[in-house]
Every structure is written in C-alpha cells, then in structure tokens.
Design a protein around this motif. Structure first.
Motif, short mmCIF file in Angstrom:
data_model
loop_
_atom_site.label_atom_id
_atom_site.label_comp_id
_atom_site.label_asym_id
_atom_site.label_seq_id
_atom_site.Cartn_x
_atom_site.Cartn_y
_atom_site.Cartn_z
N VAL A 33 -4.10 0.73 -4.80
CA VAL A 33 -4.23 2.18 -4.72
C VAL A 33 -5.71 2.55 -4.71
O VAL A 33 -6.43 2.28 -5.68
N HIS A 52 -6.07 8.64 -3.20
CA HIS A 52 -4.86 9.00 -3.93
C HIS A 52 -5.18 9.50 -5.34
O HIS A 52 -4.58 9.04 -6.32
N ALA A 85 -2.40 10.45 -7.73
CA ALA A 85 -1.64 9.42 -8.44
C ALA A 85 -2.04 9.33 -9.91
O ALA A 85 -1.26 8.91 -10.75
N ALA A 137 5.85 2.41 1.82
CA ALA A 137 6.63 3.22 0.88
C ALA A 137 8.03 2.66 0.66
O ALA A 137 8.50 2.59 -0.48
N SER A 162 0.85 -1.18 0.00
CA SER A 162 0.00 0.00 0.00
C SER A 162 0.89 1.24 0.00
O SER A 162 1.87 1.29 0.74
N PRO A 163 0.54 2.27 -0.78
CA PRO A 163 1.33 3.50 -0.75
C PRO A 163 1.25 4.19 0.61
O PRO A 163 2.10 5.01 0.94
N ASP A 164 0.24 3.87 1.41
CA ASP A 164 0.07 4.50 2.72
C ASP A 164 1.02 3.94 3.78
O ASP A 164 1.45 4.66 4.67
N LEU A 221 4.69 7.00 -7.17
CA LEU A 221 5.10 6.23 -6.00
C LEU A 221 6.50 6.60 -5.54
O LEU A 221 6.77 6.66 -4.35
N SER A 253 6.19 10.17 -3.88
CA SER A 253 5.47 10.22 -2.60
C SER A 253 6.21 9.41 -1.56
O SER A 253 6.72 8.34 -1.82
N LEU A 305 7.88 -0.45 -1.52
CA LEU A 305 7.51 -0.06 -2.88
C LEU A 305 8.71 0.54 -3.60
O LEU A 305 8.99 0.18 -4.75
N HIS A 306 9.41 1.44 -2.94
CA HIS A 306 10.58 2.06 -3.57
C HIS A 306 11.63 1.02 -3.92
O HIS A 306 12.20 1.06 -5.01
N VAL A 339 0.66 -3.46 -5.91
CA VAL A 339 0.25 -2.35 -5.05
C VAL A 339 -1.25 -2.11 -5.21
O VAL A 339 -1.80 -2.24 -6.31
#
Length: 126
Positions: free
Chosen positions: A57, A62, A65, A10, A5-7, A122, A125, A13-14, A55
């Motif tokens: 979203v 978002h 995005a 992070a 999740s982007p929340d 992504l 953020s 994800l990166h 992911v």
C-alpha cells in the motif's frame, strides 16, 4: 499467493481477506528508496507464505486507508487477522524481520489498540 496491490488486485484481496488469511501489509511510499528496494524482498516473502495475504500500500496514493494515522517511518508493517491488528509499526527492511513475526504464534497475540483497520478499508474499496 503473489504480492497484491489495492489498485489492481481487489478481487484477489477480497478473496484472501474473506477466507480468513492473515493480512500482511507493507505501508510505503514510491519516493522512498528503502521502500523501492524492499518491495522485491516483500514480493519474495509473499511467495514463501501463501497462507497469508500480502499487500503493498503506497501511503501517498492511499492516504484514506490510514484514516487519522500517520506513517512517518518506512517501511511500516501492519499484520491483521479479522478485525484484530496484531502488529503495526516500522520494521527494518529485511526478510528476517517478517519471517520472525510470522513464525510466532499470533493466535495468542493481543490486538493493537491504536492502528488503522486496513482490512475494512480493503473490503470497502473496490
């Protein structure tokens, strides 16, 4: 790799994006019953495909995005490698749809011209 999740994920994800993993994003909304049901299936897909970065979203949480793109049908899938979006569009909420897409040779797929750069968003953020 688990569904991210982007929340809350992070850093993972990166790491996945920077390592060149295929980004497989489901663009959904919490109010959508089909999306809520599909989340379990999408989580299982993420577990079966650790070579990809999956992911989830929520488009209402978002909206930034997507930039100028509107998601009108749920679920909508975005598949991106590097800067190239290889697939962007609504899909049936069945595992076989994503499995079929991932089983294709995406290295020869043409980039989709009109699609949001979710990878870039992504990475920006945090």
């Amino acid at each position: 790799m688990p569904l991210l999740s982007p929340d809350t994920d992070a850093a993972a994800l990166h790491a996945g994006i920077r390592s060149g993993q295929l980004l497989v994003a489901c663009l959904c909304a919490e109010w959508c019953g089909s999306c809520r049901s599909y989340r379990t299936t999408f989580t299982e897909l993420a577990a079966r495909h650790p070579e990809c970065c999956f992911v989830w979203v929520d488009v209402e949480d978002h909206a930034d995005a997507l930039g100028d793109f509107d998601v009108e049908n749920f679920p909508t899938l975005l598949v991106q490698r590097g800067n190239d979006v290889l697939f962007f569009g609504p899909v049936l909420p069945h595992a076989g749809v994503v499995e079929g897409l991932l089983s294709r040779d995406l290295s020869t797929a043409s980039a989709v011209a009109a699609a949001p750069d979710l990878r870039g968003w992504l990475l920006e953020s945090a």
